[in-house]
Design a protein around this motif. Structure first.
Motif, PDB file in Angstrom:
ATOM      1  N   ASP A   1       3.750  -7.969  -2.450  1.00  0.00           N
ATOM      2  CA  ASP A   1       2.915  -7.128  -3.327  1.00  0.00           C
ATOM      3  C   ASP A   1       3.682  -5.895  -3.796  1.00  0.00           C
ATOM      4  OD1 ASP A   1       0.615  -8.771  -3.236  1.00  0.00           O
ATOM      5  OD2 ASP A   1      -0.040  -7.832  -1.370  1.00  0.00           O
ATOM      6  N   ASP A   2       4.453  -5.286  -2.890  1.00  0.00           N
ATOM      7  CA  ASP A   2       5.259  -4.118  -3.253  1.00  0.00           C
ATOM      8  C   ASP A   2       6.281  -4.492  -4.320  1.00  0.00           C
ATOM      9  OD1 ASP A   2       3.980  -2.610  -1.208  1.00  0.00           O
ATOM     10  OD2 ASP A   2       5.541  -3.116   0.236  1.00  0.00           O
ATOM     11  N   LEU A   3       6.977  -5.598  -4.089  1.00  0.00           N
ATOM     12  CA  LEU A   3       8.015  -6.033  -5.031  1.00  0.00           C
ATOM     13  C   LEU A   3       7.413  -6.346  -6.402  1.00  0.00           C
ATOM     14  CD1 LEU A   3      10.058  -8.256  -2.575  1.00  0.00           C
ATOM     15  CD2 LEU A   3      10.719  -6.009  -3.475  1.00  0.00           C
ATOM     16  N   ARG A   4       6.239  -6.962  -6.408  1.00  0.00           N
ATOM     17  CA  ARG A   4       5.552  -7.270  -7.671  1.00  0.00           C
ATOM     18  C   ARG A   4       5.208  -5.989  -8.442  1.00  0.00           C
ATOM     19  NH1 ARG A   4       0.279  -8.761  -6.050  1.00  0.00           N
ATOM     20  NH2 ARG A   4      -0.077  -6.531  -6.287  1.00  0.00           N
ATOM     21  N   ASP A   5       4.757  -4.968  -7.712  1.00  0.00           N
ATOM     22  CA  ASP A   5       4.291  -3.740  -8.351  1.00  0.00           C
ATOM     23  C   ASP A   5       5.408  -2.728  -8.626  1.00  0.00           C
ATOM     24  OD1 ASP A   5       1.751  -4.819  -8.337  1.00  0.00           O
ATOM     25  OD2 ASP A   5       1.115  -3.739  -6.537  1.00  0.00           O
ATOM     26  N   GLY A   6       6.575  -2.916  -8.007  1.00  0.00           N
ATOM     27  CA  GLY A   6       7.708  -2.040  -8.277  1.00  0.00           C
ATOM     28  C   GLY A   6       7.796  -0.808  -7.398  1.00  0.00           C
ATOM     29  N   TYR A   7       6.995  -0.751  -6.342  1.00  0.00           N
ATOM     30  CA  TYR A   7       7.031   0.372  -5.407  1.00  0.00           C
ATOM     31  C   TYR A   7       6.438  -0.080  -4.079  1.00  0.00           C
ATOM     32  CZ  TYR A   7       2.228   0.785  -7.126  1.00  0.00           C
ATOM     33  OH  TYR A   7       0.945   0.519  -7.497  1.00  0.00           O
ATOM     34  N   ILE A   8       6.727   0.670  -3.022  1.00  0.00           N
ATOM     35  CA  ILE A   8       6.163   0.376  -1.711  1.00  0.00           C
ATOM     36  C   ILE A   8       4.827   1.088  -1.586  1.00  0.00           C
ATOM     37  CG2 ILE A   8       6.468   0.648   0.781  1.00  0.00           C
ATOM     38  CD1 ILE A   8       9.479   0.309   0.332  1.00  0.00           C
ATOM     39  N   HIS A   9       3.786   0.311  -1.341  1.00  0.00           N
ATOM     40  CA  HIS A   9       2.434   0.844  -1.169  1.00  0.00           C
ATOM     41  C   HIS A   9       2.316   1.530   0.188  1.00  0.00           C
ATOM     42  CE1 HIS A   9       0.448  -1.344  -4.539  1.00  0.00           C
ATOM     43  NE2 HIS A   9       1.467  -2.171  -4.362  1.00  0.00           N
ATOM     44  N   LEU A  10       1.841   2.748   0.189  1.00  0.00           N
ATOM     45  CA  LEU A  10       1.616   3.522   1.404  1.00  0.00           C
ATOM     46  C   LEU A  10       0.189   4.054   1.380  1.00  0.00           C
ATOM     47  CD1 LEU A  10       4.972   5.487   1.124  1.00  0.00           C
ATOM     48  CD2 LEU A  10       4.522   3.619   2.715  1.00  0.00           C
ATOM     49  N   SER A  11      -0.259   4.578   2.496  1.00  0.00           N
ATOM     50  CA  SER A  11      -1.605   5.142   2.605  1.00  0.00           C
ATOM     51  C   SER A  11      -1.558   6.416   3.428  1.00  0.00           C
ATOM     52  CB  SER A  11      -2.550   4.164   3.323  1.00  0.00           C
ATOM     53  OG  SER A  11      -2.630   2.932   2.660  1.00  0.00           O
ATOM     54  N   THR A  12      -2.525   7.279   3.203  1.00  0.00           N
ATOM     55  CA  THR A  12      -2.707   8.408   4.108  1.00  0.00           C
ATOM     56  C   THR A  12      -3.374   7.861   5.373  1.00  0.00           C
ATOM     57  OG1 THR A  12      -4.931   8.938   3.331  1.00  0.00           O
ATOM     58  CG2 THR A  12      -3.062   9.989   2.152  1.00  0.00           C
ATOM     59  N   PRO A  13      -3.369   8.614   6.458  1.00  0.00           N
ATOM     60  CA  PRO A  13      -4.073   8.144   7.652  1.00  0.00           C
ATOM     61  C   PRO A  13      -5.556   7.852   7.387  1.00  0.00           C
ATOM     62  CG  PRO A  13      -2.596   9.926   8.240  1.00  0.00           C
ATOM     63  CD  PRO A  13      -2.600   9.840   6.729  1.00  0.00           C
ATOM     64  N   GLU A  14      -6.158   8.592   6.485  1.00  0.00           N
ATOM     65  CA  GLU A  14      -7.570   8.369   6.158  1.00  0.00           C
ATOM     66  C   GLU A  14      -7.766   7.106   5.315  1.00  0.00           C
ATOM     67  OE1 GLU A  14      -6.589  12.346   7.234  1.00  0.00           O
ATOM     68  OE2 GLU A  14      -5.902  11.295   5.452  1.00  0.00           O
ATOM     69  N   GLN A  15      -6.793   6.759   4.492  1.00  0.00           N
ATOM     70  CA  GLN A  15      -6.886   5.581   3.630  1.00  0.00           C
ATOM     71  C   GLN A  15      -6.497   4.289   4.345  1.00  0.00           C
ATOM     72  OE1 GLN A  15      -4.077   7.043   0.793  1.00  0.00           O
ATOM     73  NE2 GLN A  15      -5.636   7.872  -0.594  1.00  0.00           N
ATOM     74  N   ALA A  16      -5.704   4.399   5.407  1.00  0.00           N
ATOM     75  CA  ALA A  16      -5.149   3.218   6.070  1.00  0.00           C
ATOM     76  C   ALA A  16      -6.208   2.212   6.550  1.00  0.00           C
ATOM     77  CB  ALA A  16      -4.230   3.637   7.212  1.00  0.00           C
ATOM     78  N   PRO A  17      -7.337   2.643   7.136  1.00  0.00           N
ATOM     79  CA  PRO A  17      -8.336   1.644   7.554  1.00  0.00           C
ATOM     80  C   PRO A  17      -8.868   0.808   6.381  1.00  0.00           C
ATOM     81  CG  PRO A  17      -8.748   3.712   8.676  1.00  0.00           C
ATOM     82  CD  PRO A  17      -7.695   3.989   7.623  1.00  0.00           C
ATOM     83  N   GLY A  18      -9.063   1.425   5.226  1.00  0.00           N
ATOM     84  CA  GLY A  18      -9.515   0.674   4.055  1.00  0.00           C
ATOM     85  C   GLY A  18      -8.458  -0.286   3.550  1.00  0.00           C
ATOM     86  N   THR A  19      -7.200   0.151   3.582  1.00  0.00           N
ATOM     87  CA  THR A  19      -6.092  -0.716   3.190  1.00  0.00           C
ATOM     88  C   THR A  19      -5.996  -1.898   4.148  1.00  0.00           C
ATOM     89  OG1 THR A  19      -4.890   1.151   2.233  1.00  0.00           O
ATOM     90  CG2 THR A  19      -3.603  -0.809   2.797  1.00  0.00           C
ATOM     91  N   LEU A  20      -6.130  -1.631   5.432  1.00  0.00           N
ATOM     92  CA  LEU A  20      -6.079  -2.678   6.440  1.00  0.00           C
ATOM     93  C   LEU A  20      -7.188  -3.708   6.194  1.00  0.00           C
ATOM     94  CD1 LEU A  20      -4.754  -3.622   9.135  1.00  0.00           C
ATOM     95  CD2 LEU A  20      -6.497  -2.265  10.306  1.00  0.00           C
TER      96      LEU A  20
END
Length: 99
Positions: free
Chosen positions: A27-46
């Motif tokens: 997904d990162d390679l497709r979008d052209g950047y490495i997706h990261l999250s804040t500690p608050e966003q990480a549970p939703g990303t997970l």
């Protein structure tokens, strides 16, 4: 220090440890950047992108140390998410924990 999180699947974490460099997930390679999250966003990303995956690892990074390649950009729900526009180095990982 401003902590941010990169979630990796077990095989991605194994390859990162071996290579010392992480260019990104498919997904990162497709979008052209490495997706990261804040500690608050990480549970939703997970929940959204890693549901059902076993062996997911949460890598803590210091946003302040990543330089100009880190951009804060609007994404899910209008929130600003950190995106890294270069490979991540293993020596930039501050903490690793299983989730």
């Amino acid at each position: 220090m401003t902590p941010i999180i990169k979630l990796l699947r077990a095989d991605e974490w194994t390859a990162f440890q071996r290579d010392g460099l992480f260019a990104g997930s498919p997904d990162d390679l497709r979008d052209g950047y490495i997706h990261l999250s804040t500690p608050e966003q990480a549970p939703g990303t997970l929940a959204k992108w890693f549901a059902g995956d076993v062996g997911v690892m949460a890598l803590t990074l210091d946003a302040d140390a990543l330089g100009d390649a880190l951009k804060w950009e609007e994404s899910r729900g209008g929130m600003l998410f950190p995106h890294l526009y270069r490979p991540l180095r293993l020596d930039e990982v501050i903490e690793v924990r299983a989730v």
